[in-house]
Design a protein around this motif. Sequence first.
Motif, PDB file in Angstrom:
ATOM      1  N   HIS A   1      -0.072  -5.121   7.303  1.00 21.51           N
ATOM      2  CA  HIS A   1      -1.017  -6.101   6.761  1.00 21.51           C
ATOM      3  C   HIS A   1      -2.449  -5.328   6.356  1.00 21.51           C
ATOM      4  CE1 HIS A   1      -3.271  -5.415  10.493  1.00 21.51           C
ATOM      5  NE2 HIS A   1      -2.067  -5.365  11.155  1.00 21.51           N
ATOM      6  N   LEU A   2      -3.315  -6.292   5.604  1.00 25.48           N
ATOM      7  CA  LEU A   2      -4.394  -5.712   5.281  1.00 25.48           C
ATOM      8  C   LEU A   2      -5.537  -6.257   6.253  1.00 25.48           C
ATOM      9  CD1 LEU A   2      -3.814  -5.980   1.367  1.00 25.48           C
ATOM     10  CD2 LEU A   2      -3.460  -4.156   2.774  1.00 25.48           C
ATOM     11  N   ALA A   3      -5.339  -6.531   7.356  1.00 23.47           N
ATOM     12  CA  ALA A   3      -6.325  -7.131   8.153  1.00 23.47           C
ATOM     13  C   ALA A   3      -7.357  -6.418   8.278  1.00 23.47           C
ATOM     14  CB  ALA A   3      -5.697  -7.934   9.210  1.00 23.47           C
ATOM     15  N   PHE A   4      -7.131  -4.981   8.426  1.00 29.04           N
ATOM     16  CA  PHE A   4      -8.133  -4.093   8.720  1.00 29.04           C
ATOM     17  C   PHE A   4      -8.362  -3.212   7.334  1.00 29.04           C
ATOM     18  CE2 PHE A   4      -6.241  -4.168  13.226  1.00 29.04           C
ATOM     19  CZ  PHE A   4      -7.310  -4.569  13.841  1.00 29.04           C
ATOM     20  N   SER A   5      -8.158  -3.979   6.211  1.00 29.21           N
ATOM     21  CA  SER A   5      -8.668  -3.332   4.974  1.00 29.21           C
ATOM     22  C   SER A   5      -7.426  -2.259   4.727  1.00 29.21           C
ATOM     23  CB  SER A   5      -9.879  -3.215   4.765  1.00 29.21           C
ATOM     24  OG  SER A   5     -10.189  -2.819   3.268  1.00 29.21           O
ATOM     25  N   ALA A   6      -8.089  -1.378   3.693  1.00 28.52           N
ATOM     26  CA  ALA A   6      -6.932  -0.268   3.264  1.00 28.52           C
ATOM     27  C   ALA A   6      -7.906   0.446   2.692  1.00 28.52           C
ATOM     28  CB  ALA A   6      -5.784  -0.508   2.586  1.00 28.52           C
ATOM     29  N   GLY A   7      -7.418   2.017   2.373  1.00 29.07           N
ATOM     30  CA  GLY A   7      -8.100   2.776   1.316  1.00 29.07           C
ATOM     31  C   GLY A   7      -9.473   3.583   2.170  1.00 29.07           C
ATOM     32  N   ASP A   8     -10.339   3.948   1.415  1.00 30.40           N
ATOM     33  CA  ASP A   8     -11.561   4.564   1.882  1.00 30.40           C
ATOM     34  C   ASP A   8     -12.261   3.776   3.105  1.00 30.40           C
ATOM     35  OD1 ASP A   8     -10.959   6.714   0.349  1.00 30.40           O
ATOM     36  OD2 ASP A   8     -12.770   6.221  -1.166  1.00 30.40           O
ATOM     37  N   HIS A   9     -12.334   2.632   2.803  1.00 26.78           N
ATOM     38  CA  HIS A   9     -12.982   1.588   3.792  1.00 26.78           C
ATOM     39  C   HIS A   9     -12.243   0.939   4.754  1.00 26.78           C
ATOM     40  CE1 HIS A   9     -16.800   1.989   1.435  1.00 26.78           C
ATOM     41  NE2 HIS A   9     -16.136   2.151   0.397  1.00 26.78           N
ATOM     42  N   THR A  10     -10.953   1.419   5.068  1.00 30.24           N
ATOM     43  CA  THR A  10     -10.251   0.685   6.206  1.00 30.24           C
ATOM     44  C   THR A  10     -10.965   0.794   7.485  1.00 30.24           C
ATOM     45  OG1 THR A  10      -8.139   0.859   7.099  1.00 30.24           O
ATOM     46  CG2 THR A  10      -9.180   3.020   6.980  1.00 30.24           C
ATOM     47  N   CYS A  11     -10.791  -0.070   8.280  1.00 30.40           N
ATOM     48  CA  CYS A  11     -11.615  -0.283   9.478  1.00 30.40           C
ATOM     49  C   CYS A  11     -11.725   0.865  10.354  1.00 30.40           C
ATOM     50  CB  CYS A  11     -11.172  -1.242  10.291  1.00 30.40           C
ATOM     51  SG  CYS A  11     -11.814  -1.524  11.781  1.00 30.40           S
ATOM     52  N   ALA A  12     -12.965   1.327  10.662  1.00 27.99           N
ATOM     53  CA  ALA A  12     -13.081   2.668  11.405  1.00 27.99           C
ATOM     54  C   ALA A  12     -12.553   2.454  12.824  1.00 27.99           C
ATOM     55  CB  ALA A  12     -14.572   3.030  11.212  1.00 27.99           C
ATOM     56  N   ALA A  13     -12.215   1.418  13.512  1.00 29.14           N
ATOM     57  CA  ALA A  13     -12.143   1.021  14.590  1.00 29.14           C
ATOM     58  C   ALA A  13     -10.857   0.352  14.884  1.00 29.14           C
ATOM     59  CB  ALA A  13     -13.339   0.569  15.511  1.00 29.14           C
ATOM     60  N   LYS A  14      -9.845   0.531  14.341  1.00 29.54           N
ATOM     61  CA  LYS A  14      -8.533  -0.525  14.449  1.00 29.54           C
ATOM     62  C   LYS A  14      -8.095  -0.460  15.784  1.00 29.54           C
ATOM     63  CE  LYS A  14      -6.932   1.059   9.857  1.00 29.54           C
ATOM     64  NZ  LYS A  14      -5.582   1.363   9.043  1.00 29.54           N
TER      65      LYS A  14
ATOM     66  N   SER B   1       7.970  -9.255   1.331  1.00 34.02           N
ATOM     67  CA  SER B   1       8.930 -10.026   2.276  1.00 34.02           C
ATOM     68  C   SER B   1       8.305 -10.895   3.315  1.00 34.02           C
ATOM     69  CB  SER B   1       9.942  -8.904   2.984  1.00 34.02           C
ATOM     70  OG  SER B   1      10.587  -9.301   4.000  1.00 34.02           O
ATOM     71  N   MET B   2       8.833 -12.112   3.717  1.00 32.88           N
ATOM     72  CA  MET B   2       8.291 -12.777   4.891  1.00 32.88           C
ATOM     73  C   MET B   2       9.165 -12.670   6.017  1.00 32.88           C
ATOM     74  SD  MET B   2       5.420 -13.526   3.940  1.00 32.88           S
ATOM     75  CE  MET B   2       4.708 -15.231   4.895  1.00 32.88           C
ATOM     76  N   GLY B   3       9.995 -11.856   6.384  1.00 36.56           N
ATOM     77  CA  GLY B   3      11.201 -11.804   7.183  1.00 36.56           C
ATOM     78  C   GLY B   3      10.300 -11.642   8.421  1.00 36.56           C
ATOM     79  N   ASP B   4      11.189 -11.254   9.484  1.00 36.48           N
ATOM     80  CA  ASP B   4      10.654 -10.613  10.919  1.00 36.48           C
ATOM     81  C   ASP B   4       9.321  -9.540  10.743  1.00 36.48           C
ATOM     82  OD1 ASP B   4       9.952 -10.268  13.614  1.00 36.48           O
ATOM     83  OD2 ASP B   4      11.708  -9.543  14.186  1.00 36.48           O
ATOM     84  N   ARG B   5       8.274 -10.020  11.295  1.00 37.83           N
ATOM     85  CA  ARG B   5       7.196  -8.836  11.085  1.00 37.83           C
ATOM     86  C   ARG B   5       6.853  -8.256  12.436  1.00 37.83           C
ATOM     87  NH1 ARG B   5       3.765 -11.606   6.411  1.00 37.83           N
ATOM     88  NH2 ARG B   5       4.801 -10.585   4.672  1.00 37.83           N
ATOM     89  N   THR B   6       7.541  -8.477  13.481  1.00 33.96           N
ATOM     90  CA  THR B   6       7.530  -7.975  14.706  1.00 33.96           C
ATOM     91  C   THR B   6       7.087  -6.447  14.581  1.00 33.96           C
ATOM     92  OG1 THR B   6       8.853  -9.619  15.706  1.00 33.96           O
ATOM     93  CG2 THR B   6       8.137  -7.712  17.200  1.00 33.96           C
ATOM     94  N   GLY B   7       5.866  -5.976  14.964  1.00 34.40           N
ATOM     95  CA  GLY B   7       5.737  -4.395  15.133  1.00 34.40           C
ATOM     96  C   GLY B   7       5.569  -4.011  13.608  1.00 34.40           C
ATOM     97  N   ASN B   8       5.344  -4.822  12.583  1.00 38.84           N
ATOM     98  CA  ASN B   8       4.848  -4.324  11.398  1.00 38.84           C
ATOM     99  C   ASN B   8       3.556  -4.568  10.960  1.00 38.84           C
ATOM    100  OD1 ASN B   8       4.376  -4.213   8.647  1.00 38.84           O
ATOM    101  ND2 ASN B   8       6.360  -5.167   7.939  1.00 38.84           N
ATOM    102  N   ARG B   9       2.877  -3.332  11.078  1.00 34.07           N
ATOM    103  CA  ARG B   9       1.499  -3.154  10.688  1.00 34.07           C
ATOM    104  C   ARG B   9       0.971  -3.083   9.387  1.00 34.07           C
ATOM    105  NH1 ARG B   9       0.212  -1.766  17.075  1.00 34.07           N
ATOM    106  NH2 ARG B   9       1.288  -3.376  17.663  1.00 34.07           N
TER     107      ARG B   9
END
Length: 459
Positions: A337-350, A327-335
């Motif tokens: 996203h995969l910008a910090f990756s996901a899973g075991d290797h998700t960013c350690a300092a979000k 969905s490309m609706g209003d994403r205010t406050g929706n986090r």
Amino acid sequence: MTFEPADSGPAPLPDRVPLYGPAFAADPASVYELLRRYGPVAPVELAPGIPATLVTSYEHALEVLRDADTFPKDARRWQRSVPSDCPVLPLMQYRPTANLTDGAVHDRLRQAVSESLAQVDVEALRGHVEQSAELLIDRFGAKGAADLRTQYAQTLPLLVFNRLCGVPTALGDRLVAGMSAMMDGGADAENANRDLAQAVAELVALKRREPGADVVSWLMAHPARLNDEEMAHQIVMLLGTVTEPEQNLIINTLRLLLADDRFAGDLSGGSLAVQDALDEILWSDPPIANYGITYPVKDVDFAGVRLPADQPVVVSYAAANTDPSISMGDRTGNRAHLAFSAGDHTCAAKGQARLIASVAIEKLLDRLPDMRPAVPAEELAWRTGWVHRALVELPVVFPPSQPAMPAEPAVAVRDSRFIAAPVPAGSAAPSGPPPGASAAGEPRPFWGPLARRRRGGDS
Ligand code: HEM
């Protein structure tokens, strides 16, 4: 590898789509659109003659990131198949770091790194960012014009990194020059890799001799007992993650704030805050656009395609985030996203990453509320390299502003201000709020209406 295009379309699809070079850098969205015509995964080239598969679907990206057994990070089998002068080898080659290892090795390194990062006091970090921001703005504020990339966003994370890690400035500059050249992936990447290795070895030796209250020393003292080589590799990883993505998160968000009418237009156009602009960038233009590189150990049937063993499968965080099937609706406050990756290797300092960017942006808007872009948005150029989404420069103009800090000494100002007096964990910022800020760190009273509107404060 057999790709059956999902949509044969009017124009035939190329066998492989290059991700290197200026065309991709100038307009990655069009390339992602083309790649989606292959289906959830697509055949790409990371450098001339270096094939890979790019995952462009959000759902499939998550599947890859969450299945470390099928999609491990170890690049060593792939490395054996590429020439030693391959321009993306320095960027992709195996290193014993948290982000490039699997299983127990990853667990041990990640624990050491994340527990060391966790010792950074949030208020102390905020203080470092504010001080670094004040120092940089003072350098160009009176001139009425600046390039926000080279004079602000590029240097600020370096100053913060130096402060957090207790790095002497001359050494810090060499670290970042090497890292930057590697991220650009040009012909100089191999030399850059060598220079970087030398500078990091010097830092490790320094911290073994003179440990302090800083992230590098905490990492050295961690029960995981990292040896010198492991220390050096974690520092390069931290440098890469702190400086390049952070710089791009700051600069891409500033570009959005300056260029987009929803942020810079009239009051009735809306009052999106800096936090909302950050969220929007993390969805639409993530600083690490394509990474999460994995190498299946055997042929894998995935998304209707046979992925060959030992060949890179790259997750496109940018394409997945903009996947039209989510969905490309209003994403205010929706986090989500995969910008910090996901899973075991998700960013350690979000949290820290976001804090640095927020404070850097807010401080700039506080100090230069009437800042305007100096060139139209469509004239801005992007740096080459498929990993990062990075502007070459962001020129701005503004009414000249008086320095907020006392005049800098003529010599070695950065050394004296950013290496000395490391801040112990749990302590507050070293000397109270920075000049010009209120005791509570609240916005200063002379904000202009534009700055208030961008922060969504009171419009
Ligand atoms: C204070 C600044 C930052 C620090 C200390 C930091 C630290 C780290 C570390 C240690 C990892 C490796 C985790 C692992 O593999 O187990 C990591 C991964 C990652 N970080 Fe951050 N990071 C920072 C800023 C950022 C920023 C600004 C972004 C972009 C929005 C970002 C995006 C990522 C991504 C996408 C990964 C996964 C890399 C991959 O694809 O393998 N980080 N970060």
